[in-house]
Design a protein around this motif. Structure first.
Motif, PDB file in Angstrom:
ATOM      1  N   ASP A 399     -10.459  -2.767  -3.006  1.00  0.00           N
ATOM      2  CA  ASP A 399     -10.067  -2.190  -4.418  1.00  0.00           C
ATOM      3  C   ASP A 399     -11.332  -1.234  -4.806  1.00  0.00           C
ATOM      4  O   ASP A 399     -12.394  -1.756  -4.961  1.00  0.00           O
ATOM      5  CB  ASP A 399     -10.132  -3.302  -5.294  1.00  0.00           C
ATOM      6  N   LEU A 400     -10.958  -0.180  -4.980  1.00  0.00           N
ATOM      7  CA  LEU A 400     -12.169   0.946  -5.222  1.00  0.00           C
ATOM      8  C   LEU A 400     -12.593   0.740  -6.697  1.00  0.00           C
ATOM      9  O   LEU A 400     -14.052   1.274  -6.824  1.00  0.00           O
ATOM     10  CB  LEU A 400     -11.318   2.347  -4.996  1.00  0.00           C
ATOM     11  N   ASN A 401     -12.083   0.102  -7.642  1.00  0.00           N
ATOM     12  CA  ASN A 401     -12.636  -0.031  -8.946  1.00  0.00           C
ATOM     13  C   ASN A 401     -13.663  -1.143  -8.620  1.00  0.00           C
ATOM     14  O   ASN A 401     -14.841  -1.149  -9.091  1.00  0.00           O
ATOM     15  CB  ASN A 401     -11.609  -0.642  -9.893  1.00  0.00           C
ATOM     16  N   VAL A 402     -13.358  -2.196  -7.963  1.00  0.00           N
ATOM     17  CA  VAL A 402     -14.418  -3.212  -7.707  1.00  0.00           C
ATOM     18  C   VAL A 402     -15.617  -2.675  -6.836  1.00  0.00           C
ATOM     19  O   VAL A 402     -16.738  -2.879  -7.288  1.00  0.00           O
ATOM     20  CB  VAL A 402     -13.966  -4.652  -7.056  1.00  0.00           C
ATOM     21  N   LEU A 403     -15.290  -1.910  -5.772  1.00  0.00           N
ATOM     22  CA  LEU A 403     -16.280  -1.360  -4.996  1.00  0.00           C
ATOM     23  C   LEU A 403     -17.379  -0.780  -5.909  1.00  0.00           C
ATOM     24  O   LEU A 403     -18.572  -0.544  -5.624  1.00  0.00           O
ATOM     25  CB  LEU A 403     -15.604  -0.572  -3.931  1.00  0.00           C
ATOM     26  N   GLU A 423     -18.779   7.862 -16.115  1.00  0.00           N
ATOM     27  CA  GLU A 423     -17.306   7.356 -16.573  1.00  0.00           C
ATOM     28  C   GLU A 423     -16.425   7.376 -15.143  1.00  0.00           C
ATOM     29  O   GLU A 423     -16.284   8.297 -14.306  1.00  0.00           O
ATOM     30  CB  GLU A 423     -16.667   8.472 -17.382  1.00  0.00           C
ATOM     31  N   PHE A 424     -15.460   6.488 -15.042  1.00  0.00           N
ATOM     32  CA  PHE A 424     -14.388   6.505 -14.230  1.00  0.00           C
ATOM     33  C   PHE A 424     -13.164   5.937 -14.595  1.00  0.00           C
ATOM     34  O   PHE A 424     -13.172   4.874 -15.319  1.00  0.00           O
ATOM     35  CB  PHE A 424     -14.744   5.775 -12.780  1.00  0.00           C
ATOM     36  N   ILE A 462     -15.698   9.944 -12.446  1.00  0.00           N
ATOM     37  CA  ILE A 462     -15.202   9.654 -11.149  1.00  0.00           C
ATOM     38  C   ILE A 462     -13.628   9.682 -11.305  1.00  0.00           C
ATOM     39  O   ILE A 462     -13.199   8.893 -12.297  1.00  0.00           O
ATOM     40  CB  ILE A 462     -15.512   8.524 -10.692  1.00  0.00           C
ATOM     41  N   PHE A 463     -12.796  10.564 -10.849  1.00  0.00           N
ATOM     42  CA  PHE A 463     -11.439  10.153 -11.192  1.00  0.00           C
ATOM     43  C   PHE A 463     -10.480  10.363  -9.705  1.00  0.00           C
ATOM     44  O   PHE A 463     -10.945  11.046  -8.654  1.00  0.00           O
ATOM     45  CB  PHE A 463     -10.768  11.070 -12.164  1.00  0.00           C
ATOM     46  N   ALA A 464      -9.138   9.999  -9.547  1.00  0.00           N
ATOM     47  CA  ALA A 464      -8.489  10.189  -8.584  1.00  0.00           C
ATOM     48  C   ALA A 464      -6.945  10.789  -8.929  1.00  0.00           C
ATOM     49  O   ALA A 464      -6.578  10.521  -9.908  1.00  0.00           O
ATOM     50  CB  ALA A 464      -8.089   8.683  -7.678  1.00  0.00           C
ATOM     51  N   GLN A 465      -6.466  11.605  -8.133  1.00  0.00           N
ATOM     52  CA  GLN A 465      -5.216  12.184  -8.231  1.00  0.00           C
ATOM     53  C   GLN A 465      -4.530  12.503  -7.017  1.00  0.00           C
ATOM     54  O   GLN A 465      -5.026  12.563  -6.180  1.00  0.00           O
ATOM     55  CB  GLN A 465      -5.421  13.259  -9.258  1.00  0.00           C
TER      56      GLN A 465
END
Length: 563
Positions: A399-403, A423-424, A462-465
């Motif tokens: 889980d990238l949020n936890v990591l 911020e992420f 930090i963001f993902a798409q």
């Protein structure tokens, strides 16, 4: 008058014979063609009146006696009824003007009209000549003009039928041959064609002439074909060439060999051109296949050789990499112990013997301590990098949020010191190596806070798409149709993108260690981690305007995306 020939004037058809015999007499006398024709016309005009108005009319052709001063050919028309002179005829007036002398007289046999034309004095006339001329007239056909016309019509009909039979046989022959055959003028206008050409092209002769074969000949061959035809056909030279012709049924173009031969007349003049097109596409395909097979065999041999060399090189490279990784690990590990002693002894000197050391000695101890610390960081990074190559652990759910939250806790002191704002948004769960991924994010965030202008507060997003294959850098595209892009965006000092590839190389730095600390291994580790997960990393930046590092991972590693 020496009489050469005599015949009655009973039917209209006899006038044909009159004109013909009068021309023959002029020819024997050596008269020019114009004079012969004039004499024959005058004789025909008077004979027509005698036929129309006279009774038992006849025509006699001869020459004047040798004793006369001017030698002439003579045509005497007899009318036993004395009717010609009683008519006011334009024909008689016309005949009077056409000859050298015109005489009308009466005799016991009726009315005589004589027409005279002088012939050249150089023409010798004697008894032998006269006998020869008589024979010439006697060998002429004695049949009536009507019978002659019928006979010649019959001959013409026979010839026409034979021609039609020959034409049908030629058409049957050309239709039975598996070739495209046609005849054409020197300008390329088609006169006729066999059925193969019409069926193959799907066009009639009229259509071919109208379009100039534009829908039949391949566009790449058309200009060469017409220029070749225009340059060769007028000269009358047989020529050969190759063009591609479109098959109307399949729509495909096939190669044909063209052979054009001139059809010549009696005087060697070109009447038309006979053109034969033979399909050579199969032959070309065989030749091409043989050539391709040979090239394929050669390419296969080269490929096998290259594969063998590559296999040897890969084996050598793997062995070398393994030895290098083991050496780096052993060397780094073995360096740790003496380095710890140097750091410990340096710390003891500073803590216990500071008052006994002179200022220069204290400075040297301080420099030693800083160098040892730098060495410690370098060895640590080398160990981390070498472990990436030697320790391959199976992937697990991450889980990238936890990591990322754990990474922020590890960097808490630096974040607080820099007053950084990070911020992420919600990040996905992926299949990966948690230790390696944690190292990658820690290096990227550390760099983002390190390379910061002193007058700025670090602001990191930090963001993902999800992105398609066309949205990632071209050299990095793989076979995956889509990718997950995880971006770390900062407002730091940035860099010139000319150095994009350099920053990911081992030990490469854009700034001196006095300006910014580090070993030059951090981004190399990040790239290695991304590649181990089937992706890569790229950077966008401009000096003074911050940097965005983006990690591209194939969607196949993504488990779920939290929204």
């Amino acid at each position: 008058m020496y009489k050469l020939a005599e015949f009655p004037l009973n039917y209209e058809q006899d006038l044909v014979l009159v004109h013909k015999r009068a021309l023959k007499l002029g020819e024997l006398a050596g008269l020019p063609l114009m004079t012969r024709t004039t004499f024959a016309t005058a004789v025909s005009e008077v004979s027509r009146d005698a036929l129309q108005y006279g009774i038992d009319a006849s025509l006699t052709l001869g020459i004047t006696p040798e004793i006369e001063s001017k030698r002439c050919i003579v045509a005497k028309i007899n009318d036993h009824g004395h009717q010609i002179a009683r008519q006011k005829s334009k024909r008689l007036d016309s005949a009077t003007r056409l000859v050298d002398d015109f005489r009308i007289s009466k005799s016991g046999n009726g009315l005589e009209v004589r027409l005279y034309i002088r012939f050249p004095a150089s023409q010798c006339v004697n008894e032998d000549n006269i006998e020869h001329w008589k024979k010439q007239f006697n060998t002429e056909s004695t049949e009536s003009p009507n019978d002659e016309i019928k006979r010649k019509n019959s001959q013409l009909q026979d010839l026409a039928e034979r021609f039609r039979t020959s034409e049908r046989q030629y058409q049957l022959l050309t239709d039975s041959l598996p070739f495209l055959i046609f005849t054409a003028t020197a300008e390329g206008k088609v006169l006729n064609a066999n059925n193969w050409l019409k069926k193959y092209t799907g066009e009639s002769v009229a259509q071919l002439n109208k379009t100039k074969w534009a829908t039949v000949i391949h566009e790449d061959d058309a200009d060469d074909w017409w220029s070749h035809w225009g340059a060769t056909a007028p000269a009358g030279n047989t020529f050969r060439t190759e063009i591609r012709i479109r098959n109307a049924e399949t729509g495909a173009y096939a190669w044909h060999q063209v052979t054009a031969t001139a059809l010549r007349g009696e005087k060697n003049t070109i009447l038309s051109w006979s053109v034969v097109l033979m399909d050579t596409n199969a032959q070309k395909m065989v030749e091409r296949t043989l050539k391709d097979n040979q090239e394929l065999i050669e390419a296969k041999q080269k490929l096998e050789q290259s594969q063998h060399e590559l296999k040897l090189n890969i084996g050598e490279l793997n062995r070398s990499n393994q030895e290098l990784a083991e050496f780096a690990y052993v060397a780094s590990h073995d360096l740790q112990e003496p380095l710890r002693k140097i750091q410990s002894f340096g710390s003891l000197l500073v803590e216990q013997f500071t008052h006994e050391l002179s200022p220069p000695a204290q400075d040297l101890v301080h420099r030693m301590h800083v160098a040892a610390e730098r060495m410690h960081v370098l060895i640590k990074d080398l160990l981390t990098y070498s472990r990436l190559n030697t320790h391959h652990q199976p992937f697990s759910l991450v889980d990238l949020n936890v990591l990322l939250q754990e990474v922020l806790e590890d960097l808490e002191m630096t974040i607080r010191e820099k007053e950084a704002r990070i911020e992420f948004k919600s990040l996905p769960k992926i299949q990966g190596n948690p230790v390696h991924l944690r190292q990658m994010f820690q290096n990227l965030l550390s760099n983002a806070m390190k390379f910061m202008s002193p007058d700025r507060t670090p602001h990191i997003r930090i963001f993902a798409q999800e992105v398609s294959i066309f949205e990632i850098p071209a050299p990095m595209r793989q076979r995956e149709p889509s990718y997950l892009a995880i971006s770390i965006e900062d407002n730091g000092i940035g860099f010139d993108e000319r150095y994009h590839n350099r920053i990911f190389q081992l030990f490469q730095r854009l700034h001196s260690k006095d300006q910014y600390s580090g070993t030059g291994i951090g981004l190399t580790i990040c790239k290695k981690v991304a590649e181990m997960h089937g992706g890569t990393i790229a950077a966008l930046s401009q000096p003074g305007q911050g940097t965005t590092f983006t990690v591209y991972l194939p969607q196949s590693v993504v488990v779920t995306v939290e929204k």
